[in-house]
Scaffold this motif. Structure first.
Motif, PDB file in Angstrom:
ATOM      1  N   TYR A 269       0.833  -1.203   0.000  1.00 38.87           N
ATOM      2  CA  TYR A 269       0.000   0.000   0.000  1.00 38.87           C
ATOM      3  C   TYR A 269       0.868   1.253   0.000  1.00 38.87           C
ATOM      4  N   ALA A 270       1.885   1.278   0.848  1.00 35.83           N
ATOM      5  CA  ALA A 270       2.756   2.448   0.934  1.00 35.83           C
ATOM      6  C   ALA A 270       3.598   2.610  -0.331  1.00 35.83           C
ATOM      7  N   ALA A 271       4.114   1.501  -0.864  1.00 36.09           N
ATOM      8  CA  ALA A 271       5.021   1.590  -2.006  1.00 36.09           C
ATOM      9  C   ALA A 271       4.292   1.733  -3.337  1.00 36.09           C
ATOM     10  N   THR A 272       3.205   0.989  -3.523  1.00 31.29           N
ATOM     11  CA  THR A 272       2.529   0.961  -4.827  1.00 31.29           C
ATOM     12  C   THR A 272       1.416   1.998  -4.926  1.00 31.29           C
ATOM     13  N   PHE A 273       0.623   2.156  -3.885  1.00 30.30           N
ATOM     14  CA  PHE A 273      -0.531   3.060  -3.931  1.00 30.30           C
ATOM     15  C   PHE A 273      -0.150   4.494  -3.551  1.00 30.30           C
ATOM     16  N   LEU A 274       0.672   4.637  -2.507  1.00 37.51           N
ATOM     17  CA  LEU A 274       1.067   5.976  -2.074  1.00 37.51           C
ATOM     18  C   LEU A 274       2.385   6.431  -2.689  1.00 37.51           C
ATOM     19  N   HIS A 275       3.063   5.520  -3.400  1.00 36.28           N
ATOM     20  CA  HIS A 275       4.310   5.833  -4.104  1.00 36.28           C
ATOM     21  C   HIS A 275       5.423   6.286  -3.159  1.00 36.28           C
ATOM     22  N   LEU A 276       5.431   5.747  -1.948  1.00 36.21           N
ATOM     23  CA  LEU A 276       6.539   5.985  -1.035  1.00 36.21           C
ATOM     24  C   LEU A 276       7.687   5.034  -1.366  1.00 36.21           C
ATOM     25  N   ASP A 277       8.892   5.451  -1.016  1.00 27.68           N
ATOM     26  CA  ASP A 277      10.027   4.560  -1.209  1.00 27.68           C
ATOM     27  C   ASP A 277       9.807   3.288  -0.391  1.00 27.68           C
ATOM     28  N   LYS A 278      10.108   2.133  -0.992  1.00 30.32           N
ATOM     29  CA  LYS A 278       9.830   0.863  -0.307  1.00 30.32           C
ATOM     30  C   LYS A 278      10.606   0.717   0.988  1.00 30.32           C
ATOM     31  N   SER A 279      11.700   1.466   1.151  1.00 31.43           N
ATOM     32  CA  SER A 279      12.481   1.384   2.380  1.00 31.43           C
ATOM     33  C   SER A 279      11.714   1.921   3.583  1.00 31.43           C
ATOM     34  N   VAL A 280      10.719   2.791   3.367  1.00 31.13           N
ATOM     35  CA  VAL A 280       9.958   3.350   4.483  1.00 31.13           C
ATOM     36  C   VAL A 280       9.211   2.238   5.221  1.00 31.13           C
ATOM     37  N   GLY A 281       8.487   1.441   4.463  1.00 28.31           N
ATOM     38  CA  GLY A 281       7.752   0.341   5.085  1.00 28.31           C
ATOM     39  C   GLY A 281       8.661  -0.694   5.709  1.00 28.31           C
ATOM     40  N   LEU A 282       9.758  -1.021   5.012  1.00 23.10           N
ATOM     41  CA  LEU A 282      10.701  -2.001   5.553  1.00 23.10           C
ATOM     42  C   LEU A 282      11.345  -1.494   6.842  1.00 23.10           C
ATOM     43  N   ASN A 283      11.699  -0.221   6.864  1.00 24.60           N
ATOM     44  CA  ASN A 283      12.287   0.339   8.082  1.00 24.60           C
ATOM     45  C   ASN A 283      11.275   0.344   9.226  1.00 24.60           C
ATOM     46  N   GLY A 284      10.027   0.647   8.899  1.00 26.48           N
ATOM     47  CA  GLY A 284       8.986   0.615   9.921  1.00 26.48           C
ATOM     48  C   GLY A 284       8.810  -0.771  10.500  1.00 26.48           C
ATOM     49  N   LEU A 285       8.834  -1.785   9.635  1.00 24.19           N
ATOM     50  CA  LEU A 285       8.692  -3.167  10.100  1.00 24.19           C
ATOM     51  C   LEU A 285       9.896  -3.583  10.934  1.00 24.19           C
ATOM     52  N   PHE A 286      11.074  -3.125  10.562  1.00 23.46           N
ATOM     53  CA  PHE A 286      12.269  -3.444  11.336  1.00 23.46           C
ATOM     54  C   PHE A 286      12.191  -2.832  12.735  1.00 23.46           C
ATOM     55  N   VAL A 287      11.846  -1.552  12.820  1.00 16.06           N
ATOM     56  CA  VAL A 287      11.754  -0.881  14.119  1.00 16.06           C
ATOM     57  C   VAL A 287      10.664  -1.529  14.970  1.00 16.06           C
ATOM     58  N   ALA A 288       9.533  -1.859  14.352  1.00 25.96           N
ATOM     59  CA  ALA A 288       8.443  -2.497  15.090  1.00 25.96           C
ATOM     60  C   ALA A 288       8.868  -3.852  15.633  1.00 25.96           C
ATOM     61  N   SER A 289       9.633  -4.596  14.852  1.00 26.54           N
ATOM     62  CA  SER A 289      10.112  -5.900  15.308  1.00 26.54           C
ATOM     63  C   SER A 289      11.094  -5.744  16.456  1.00 26.54           C
ATOM     64  N   LEU A 290      11.929  -4.715  16.389  1.00 24.51           N
ATOM     65  CA  LEU A 290      12.873  -4.453  17.474  1.00 24.51           C
ATOM     66  C   LEU A 290      12.126  -4.137  18.773  1.00 24.51           C
ATOM     67  N   VAL A 291      11.116  -3.294  18.689  1.00 26.69           N
ATOM     68  CA  VAL A 291      10.317  -2.959  19.863  1.00 26.69           C
ATOM     69  C   VAL A 291       9.591  -4.196  20.389  1.00 26.69           C
ATOM     70  N   SER A 292       9.200  -5.098  19.475  1.00 25.74           N
ATOM     71  CA  SER A 292       8.479  -6.313  19.880  1.00 25.74           C
ATOM     72  C   SER A 292       9.313  -7.219  20.769  1.00 25.74           C
ATOM     73  N   LEU A 293      10.633  -7.133  20.663  1.00 25.86           N
ATOM     74  CA  LEU A 293      11.484  -7.936  21.531  1.00 25.86           C
ATOM     75  C   LEU A 293      11.231  -7.614  23.000  1.00 25.86           C
ATOM     76  N   PHE A 294      10.767  -6.411  23.265  1.00 22.63           N
ATOM     77  CA  PHE A 294      10.474  -5.994  24.635  1.00 22.63           C
ATOM     78  C   PHE A 294       8.988  -6.153  24.976  1.00 22.63           C
ATOM     79  N   THR A 295       8.110  -5.942  23.988  1.00 16.99           N
ATOM     80  CA  THR A 295       6.685  -6.028  24.289  1.00 16.99           C
ATOM     81  C   THR A 295       6.196  -7.466  24.392  1.00 16.99           C
ATOM     82  N   TYR A 296       6.855  -8.410  23.734  1.00 17.28           N
ATOM     83  CA  TYR A 296       6.478  -9.821  23.889  1.00 17.28           C
ATOM     84  C   TYR A 296       6.544 -10.247  25.358  1.00 17.28           C
ATOM     85  N   PRO A 297       7.705 -10.167  26.012  1.00 18.57           N
ATOM     86  CA  PRO A 297       7.744 -10.588  27.417  1.00 18.57           C
ATOM     87  C   PRO A 297       6.909  -9.697  28.332  1.00 18.57           C
ATOM     88  N   LEU A 298       6.759  -8.416  27.984  1.00 18.03           N
ATOM     89  CA  LEU A 298       5.938  -7.531  28.807  1.00 18.03           C
ATOM     90  C   LEU A 298       4.493  -8.015  28.856  1.00 18.03           C
TER      91      LEU A 298
END
Length: 449
Positions: A269-298
């Protein structure tokens, strides 16, 4: 002196640690494999394997291949789950790891449509099916192993830890693709996209080494000692635990739909429909996964303190409430805002369900059929919500050019989950507080509080 049925506290601690590490490694490999396919479907396969389509429809075709893999996950859940209840969790989890990992590696050597014509997507589909069958028992099996090794009072926390493998797998997959983003586009499309798939063979060796050092769970060994292993685990699940099976299946809808839509559709959606650089979504998923390392045990810890069912329902409500604001934030086309939106939905809102899912589902079934019941119900729910979701969302977007139908679909999945857990066994609210009863299936409705 001790034995496997009466271990010392020190042995128990070692076995629990090994089960957790094995679960984390296996889940890391599973979700590394799947994020590769999901990301490549959104960013690469639509061009290389479905070049005759409009960009959005090409993405839908690629995501359909992803969905087909999800449709075969229930087969893996039923077949390998039943084998896990018959011959043991440890050996089955080793087999699923190999099947899944090799299927992923072979995708890295597939010819493209330009090289092999129609055979290219056909071969990719066959490998995706094998990958899905192997994955159908991987995460569910890890949840079973850890839940059966864990102290009942810490079951929420300990069964949440293999979920860290999901975050690690996604971080590895997205990091690999983010690094490849620096390659010239022609080189990336020619061979660069293959490298992450080929690298999965490394994970197979590491995973097998760790898996073979894990002790079978005491609960499963107790079943074998009393000669209570079921002759037909699937038949027994539906003969005596059908209600709990359907509760488990519907309870997985919101978690599966949300996580899979974020990992695939939101990127497209971000890359094809909104024409954002594909790295934006990938970076968001990476940061979210990093934060998940703490929210899983929480959230796992909160499940032990507040009750697994309460945390699970609270997470589903949070997902439903945040879906529309998430799209508002993504539609700003501001990279930082898009990343924050992905983090809030993926690492916070949905993570309460992901962290407590293992404890919730494991306690719906007795040990003799737990692998079958948990893996099959989870994967049927995954196929219906997580497999169909990205394809349906992409087609809705192509037809309406609006995010509203997609948002309403995601909210409907959360509503189904809320209803399922609300009417499910009441004692699931007290896992940790009512530890002596958690492994017995219950049929009492969940009372409002």
């Amino acid at each position: 002196m001790s034995n496997v049925l009466n271990p010392t506290p020190e042995q128990k601690a070692i076995w629990v640690r090994r089960a957790i590490v094995a679960g984390v490694i296996g889940t890391t490999i599973e979700w590394y494999d799947f994020v590769l396919f999901g990301t490549a479907s959104a960013l690469v396969f639509n061009t290389l394997f479905f070049p005759k389509f409009d960009p959005l429809l090409g993405t839908a075709a690629a995501l359909t291949t992803t969905a087909i893999g999800y449709f075969f996950r229930p087969l893996g859940g039923f077949v390998f789950g039943a084998l896990g209840d018959r011959i043991g969790r440890k050996n089955v989890l080793a087999a699923t790891l190999v099947l899944m990992g090799l299927s992923t590696a072979l995708i890295g050597v597939l010819p493209t449509y330009a090289q092999a014509g129609i055979w290219a997507p056909i071969l990719m589909l066959l490998l995706r099916i094998l990958q899905g069958i192997g994955a159908g028992a991987e995460f569910g099996g890890a949840q079973v192993m850890v839940s059966e090794h864990a102290s009942k009072k810490r079951q929420g926390l300990l069964t949440s830890l293999p979920g860290a493998g999901l975050a690690l797998g996604i971080m590895l997959g997205t990091s690999f693709y983010s690094l490849l983003d620096f390659m010239p586009k022609n080189e990336f499309m020619a061979y660069g996209w293959r490298l992450p798939f080929l690298a999965s063979v490394i994970g197979i060796g590491i995973g097998l080494f760790i898996r073979m050092r894990v002790m079978e769970s005491p609960e499963y060994l107790a079943v074998t000692r009393t000669k209570e292993r079921p002759k037909s685990p699937v038949r027994e699940v539906f003969a005596s635990h059908k209600r709990n099976w359907f509760v488990a299946m519907f309870a997985c809808f919101a978690e599966n739909a949300t996580t899979n839509l974020v990992k695939t559709f939101v990127l497209a959606y971000a890359a094809t429909f909104l024409h954002l650089d594909k790295s934006v979504g990938l970076n968001g998923l990476f940061v979210a996964s990093l934060v998940s390392l703490f929210t899983y045990p929480l959230f796992g810890w909160l499940g032990d303190r507040l009750g697994i069912g309460r945390v699970y329902i609270g997470s589903a409500i949070a997902v439903a409430a945040f879906i529309i604001p998430m799209f508002w934030m993504i539609n700003t086309k501001s990279a930082p805002v898009v990343i924050i939106a992905i983090v809030l939905i993926y690492a916070v809102a949905v993570r309460g369900m992901s962290a407590t899912q293992g404890a919730y589902l494991a306690n719906l079934f007795p040990a003799r059929i737990r692998f079958t019941g948990l893996a099959s119900s989870r994967e049927v729910g995954s196929a219906i919500s997580g497999g169909i979701g990205p394809v349906l969302a992409t087609l809705l977007l192509a037809a309406t050019h609006s995010y509203w139908p997609v948002a309403l679909y995601m909210i409907s999945q959360a509503a189904i989950t809320i209803a399922a857990v609300w009417i499910g066994p009441s004692r699931q609210r007290a896992v940790g507080a009512d530890a002596d009863a958690v492994h017995e299936p219950a049929a009492a409705p969940l009372q409002a509080s």
